[in-house]
Design a protein around this motif. Structure first.
Motif, PDB file in Angstrom:
ATOM      1  N   THR A 183     -37.485  18.522  -5.310  1.00  0.00           N
ATOM      2  CA  THR A 183     -36.985  18.868  -3.892  1.00  0.00           C
ATOM      3  C   THR A 183     -35.455  19.396  -4.346  1.00  0.00           C
ATOM      4  O   THR A 183     -35.052  19.560  -5.521  1.00  0.00           O
ATOM      5  CB  THR A 183     -36.920  17.755  -3.041  1.00  0.00           C
ATOM      6  N   VAL A 190     -32.452  14.735   1.760  1.00  0.00           N
ATOM      7  CA  VAL A 190     -32.038  14.471   0.213  1.00  0.00           C
ATOM      8  C   VAL A 190     -30.496  14.583   0.052  1.00  0.00           C
ATOM      9  O   VAL A 190     -29.985  15.589   0.229  1.00  0.00           O
ATOM     10  CB  VAL A 190     -32.934  15.820  -0.492  1.00  0.00           C
ATOM     11  N   ASP A 239     -31.904   7.749   4.694  1.00  0.00           N
ATOM     12  CA  ASP A 239     -32.650   7.451   5.807  1.00  0.00           C
ATOM     13  C   ASP A 239     -31.577   7.168   7.148  1.00  0.00           C
ATOM     14  O   ASP A 239     -31.222   6.253   7.200  1.00  0.00           O
ATOM     15  CB  ASP A 239     -33.402   6.227   5.666  1.00  0.00           C
ATOM     16  N   TYR A 263     -35.030   6.963  -6.010  1.00  0.00           N
ATOM     17  CA  TYR A 263     -35.952   7.289  -7.007  1.00  0.00           C
ATOM     18  C   TYR A 263     -35.588   7.542  -8.251  1.00  0.00           C
ATOM     19  O   TYR A 263     -34.958   8.612  -8.512  1.00  0.00           O
ATOM     20  CB  TYR A 263     -36.892   8.243  -6.385  1.00  0.00           C
ATOM     21  N   SER A 272     -41.587  11.066  -0.301  1.00  0.00           N
ATOM     22  CA  SER A 272     -40.665  10.531   0.312  1.00  0.00           C
ATOM     23  C   SER A 272     -41.474   9.363   1.453  1.00  0.00           C
ATOM     24  O   SER A 272     -42.367   9.409   1.850  1.00  0.00           O
ATOM     25  CB  SER A 272     -40.144  11.579   1.507  1.00  0.00           C
ATOM     26  N   SER A 273     -40.845   8.184   1.711  1.00  0.00           N
ATOM     27  CA  SER A 273     -40.934   7.403   2.328  1.00  0.00           C
ATOM     28  C   SER A 273     -40.483   7.236   3.950  1.00  0.00           C
ATOM     29  O   SER A 273     -41.203   6.514   4.827  1.00  0.00           O
ATOM     30  CB  SER A 273     -40.741   5.796   1.710  1.00  0.00           C
ATOM     31  N   ILE A 281     -32.345   9.812  -1.040  1.00  0.00           N
ATOM     32  CA  ILE A 281     -32.951  10.552   0.235  1.00  0.00           C
ATOM     33  C   ILE A 281     -31.948   9.472   1.256  1.00  0.00           C
ATOM     34  O   ILE A 281     -31.988   8.082   1.327  1.00  0.00           O
ATOM     35  CB  ILE A 281     -34.138  10.274   0.639  1.00  0.00           C
ATOM     36  N   VAL A 318     -36.804  15.836   4.698  1.00  0.00           N
ATOM     37  CA  VAL A 318     -38.037  15.507   4.395  1.00  0.00           C
ATOM     38  C   VAL A 318     -38.870  14.518   5.178  1.00  0.00           C
ATOM     39  O   VAL A 318     -38.169  14.064   6.065  1.00  0.00           O
ATOM     40  CB  VAL A 318     -37.953  14.803   2.878  1.00  0.00           C
ATOM     41  N   ILE A 322     -41.302  14.845  -3.661  1.00  0.00           N
ATOM     42  CA  ILE A 322     -40.238  15.087  -3.970  1.00  0.00           C
ATOM     43  C   ILE A 322     -39.913  15.078  -5.614  1.00  0.00           C
ATOM     44  O   ILE A 322     -39.007  15.344  -6.099  1.00  0.00           O
ATOM     45  CB  ILE A 322     -39.176  14.079  -3.427  1.00  0.00           C
ATOM     46  N   PRO A 382     -44.341   4.931  -1.893  1.00  0.00           N
ATOM     47  CA  PRO A 382     -43.259   6.220  -2.296  1.00  0.00           C
ATOM     48  C   PRO A 382     -44.210   6.750  -3.686  1.00  0.00           C
ATOM     49  O   PRO A 382     -43.918   7.866  -4.085  1.00  0.00           O
ATOM     50  CB  PRO A 382     -42.281   5.584  -2.906  1.00  0.00           C
TER      51      PRO A 382
END
Length: 436
Positions: free
Chosen positions: A298, A264, A281, A290, A258-259, A279, A304, A310, A219
Motif C-alpha cells: 500500500t 494509510v 482509524d 502493522y 486492513s482491520s 493506518i 482502505v 496492505i 488482520p
C-alpha cells in the motif's frame, strides 16, 4: 470551515505528544523521534496546548453511535404528553411513569449474550430494564422483535449506568423501528441499561437479544484469534519494556489486511518493527500499527477498508530470529498503547437456549417447591425464599429461568422446573398493577 475528523485527530495527537514530554527527551520507540524540552520559555505554550487538547477531547462522546440509532426523545415526549393530558393523576398514568423510572433504578443484571421472550400485559403498565457490561473494542447489537399484541410503539433506549438516579442517566442510543435493531460501540469499558416499555394500554409478546461483536476484522487472512501466540503486556528486552500489541503467527507471505476503514498514515522501516504500515482509524481516533512485514503493498494516503491487503507476513526488524508473524498494535493519541484483544476477539453470540415453556409466558403460576429462591437480579438486591404455593405471574423466559412478578410487585428470576400453572388469577400490587 471546521476541521475534518482526520485533521482534528492529528492536531489532538500532535498536541498530546508535546504535552506528554518532560525535561527528559522522550521518543516513541517505533514511529519517530521528536525532542521537546520543557523550560520557562515554553510553559505558557504547553498550558495553551493542554487547554486545546482538553477542549478537543471534551467533544468526543463516550460511545460511537450511527445516525440511525442516535438517542431519541420519543419516550420523554410521550411522558410529557401523558402529563399534559393530566393522566399522571390517574392510577394507570402514575403506574406507567413509575415503571419507567423503576426499570432504570432497579434493572435486572444480565450477562451477554442474552435472549428473553416476554410479554407486556396491555392492561398492566410495565417496563423492564436489563443492565449489562460492554467492553471497549466490541459493538453491542440489540435485536428486538415484536411478535404479536396491541398496536403501538415499543420504546427501547440504552442508558449509561452512572450515579444520580433515573433522570440523570445519559441516554446513549435508541431502537430503530426501520432496522429492527439498536447498535452502539463504547469507547471504554462501561455498564449500560436497556429499558423496554410499550405505550400505555399497549403490549404483547416480544423477544429481545443482546450480543457483542468485535469492531475490527482480523488482520491476517484466513487466520483468527487462536493464532495469537504472544500477547499484550508480555515482557520484552529482558524486562526493559513490554509488548505493545499481539503477535499473529502465520506462514511467510500470508496477506496482511486492513482491520478498519481508514487512511494509510505511514509506510516505512523501523529498527524494531522492520517493514511497517500504520493506518489511521478516524472514527475511533486510533492508529493501527502493522510490523515485521515481508512486503508493503500500500502507500501513504491510501484509503482502505476492512479486508484490503496492505502487506504480507514476514519477520523483518528485530523479529529476524523468530518465525514469521505480524505484530499488530493499537495506539491512542499520545502513542498510548491499548490491548487489541477485545477489538479482535469473537465472543459467543449464541445465547443459552430457552428451557422454559414459552406458552406459559403471561400466565399465572404457583411455586411447587418449598424454599425456592427468587434469584438476585441487581447488585443491591437480596435473594429471598418463596414458600410453597406462592402465586406469581410469568413475565418472560430466558435460559433456564422464568422472570416473574410476585403479588407485592417484586420481580426476579426463578428456575423453570419449580412452577406449575394455575387457572386462578394473580392480583399484583398497586405499585405494579395499575388497576384502580
Amino acid at each position: 470551515m471546521p476541521p475534518s475528523t482526520e485533521m482534528r485527530y492529528f492536531l489532538k495527537h500532535d498536541l498530546l505528544e508535546k504535552v506528554s514530554m518532560s525535561q527528559d527527551t522522550l521518543t516513541h520507540p517505533r514511529f519517530h523521534r521528536m525532542p521537546f524540552t520543557l523550560n520557562r520559555g515554553n510553559i505558557a505554550m504547553t498550558l495553551l496546548l493542554l487547554a486545546v487538547v482538553l477542549v478537543l477531547g471534551s467533544c468526543r462522546t463516550r460511545e460511537i453511535v450511527e445516525e440511525a440509532y442516535e438517542p431519541s426523545a420519543s419516550h420523554e415526549e410521550y411522558r410529557r404528553s401523558l402529563m399534559a393530558m393530566e393522566l399522571d393523576d390517574t392510577a394507570l398514568g402514575r403506574a406507567w411513569l413509575s415503571q419507567a423510572d423503576a426499570a432504570l433504578e432497579a434493572p435486572h443484571t444480565i450477562s451477554i449474550p442474552f435472549q428473553e421472550i416476554a410479554h407486556f400485559e396491555p392492561s398492566r403498565p410495565e417496563a423492564v430494564g436489563f443492565r449489562f457490561e460492554a467492553l471497549r473494542g466490541q459493538r453491542i447489537e440489540i435485536l428486538l422483535e415484536i411478535e404479536d399484541g396491541e398496536q403501538g410503539k415499543m420504546f427501547a433506549d440504552v442508558f449509561r449506568a452512572e450515579e444520580g438516579g433515573a433522570n440523570a442517566l445519559p441516554q446513549v442510543a435508541s431502537y430503530s423501528d426501520e432496522l429492527n435493531r439498536l447498535e452502539f460501540e463504547p469507547r471504554r469499558d462501561s455498564e449500560y441499561i436497556l429499558r423496554l416499555q410499550p405505550e400505555l394500554l399497549r403490549g404483547g409478546r416480544y423477544s429481545v437479544r443482546i450480543q457483542s461483536v468485535p469492531v475490527m476484522s482480523f488482520p491476517v487472512q484466513d487466520h483468527g484469534i487462536r493464532h495469537i501466540w504472544s500477547f499484550f503486556g508480555d515482557s520484552r528486552g529482558g524486562g526493559t519494556r513490554v509488548h505493545e500489541g499481539v503477535d499473529v503467527f502465520a506462514p511467510r507471505g500470508t496477506p496482511v489486511l486492513s482491520s478498519v476503514y481508514g487512511t494509510v498514515r505511514n509506510v516505512g522501516t523501523r529498527d524494531l518493527g522492520g517493514l511497517v504500515v500504520s493506518i489511521t482509524d478516524e472514527e475511533r481516533g486510533l492508529v493501527l500499527y502493522y510490523a515485521h512485514l515481508e512486503e508493503q503493498l500500500t502507500q501513504r494516503g491510501a484509503r482502505v477498508a476492512p479486508g484490503d491487503i496492505i502487506g504480507t507476513v514476514g519477520n523483518t526488524g528485530n523479529a529476524i530470529t523468530t518465525p514469521p508473524h505480524l505484530h499488530f498494535g493499537i495506539y491512542e493519541p499520545g502513542w498510548r498503547a491499548i490491548d487489541p484483544w477485545n477489538f479482535l476477539y469473537e465472543f459467543d453470540t449464541e445465547p443459552p437456549a430457552i428451557a422454559g415453556a414459552t406458552n406459559k409466558i403471561g400466565g399465572a403460576a404457583r411455586v411447587a417447591v418449598e424454599g425456592v429462591s427468587l434469584m438476585k437480579t441487581t447488585p443491591e438486591a437480596q435473594a429471598f425464599s418463596l414458600s410453597y404455593d406462592t402465586p406469581v405471574v410469568i413475565l418472560g423466559a430466558s435460559a433456564a429461568s422464568y422472570r416473574v412478578v410476585l403479588q407485592d410487585g417484586r420481580t426476579g428470576y426463578i428456575p423453570v422446573g419449580v412452577l406449575e400453572a394455575t387457572d386462578e388469577p394473580v392480583r399484583i400490587a398497586q405499585a405494579f398493577n395499575a388497576e384502580p
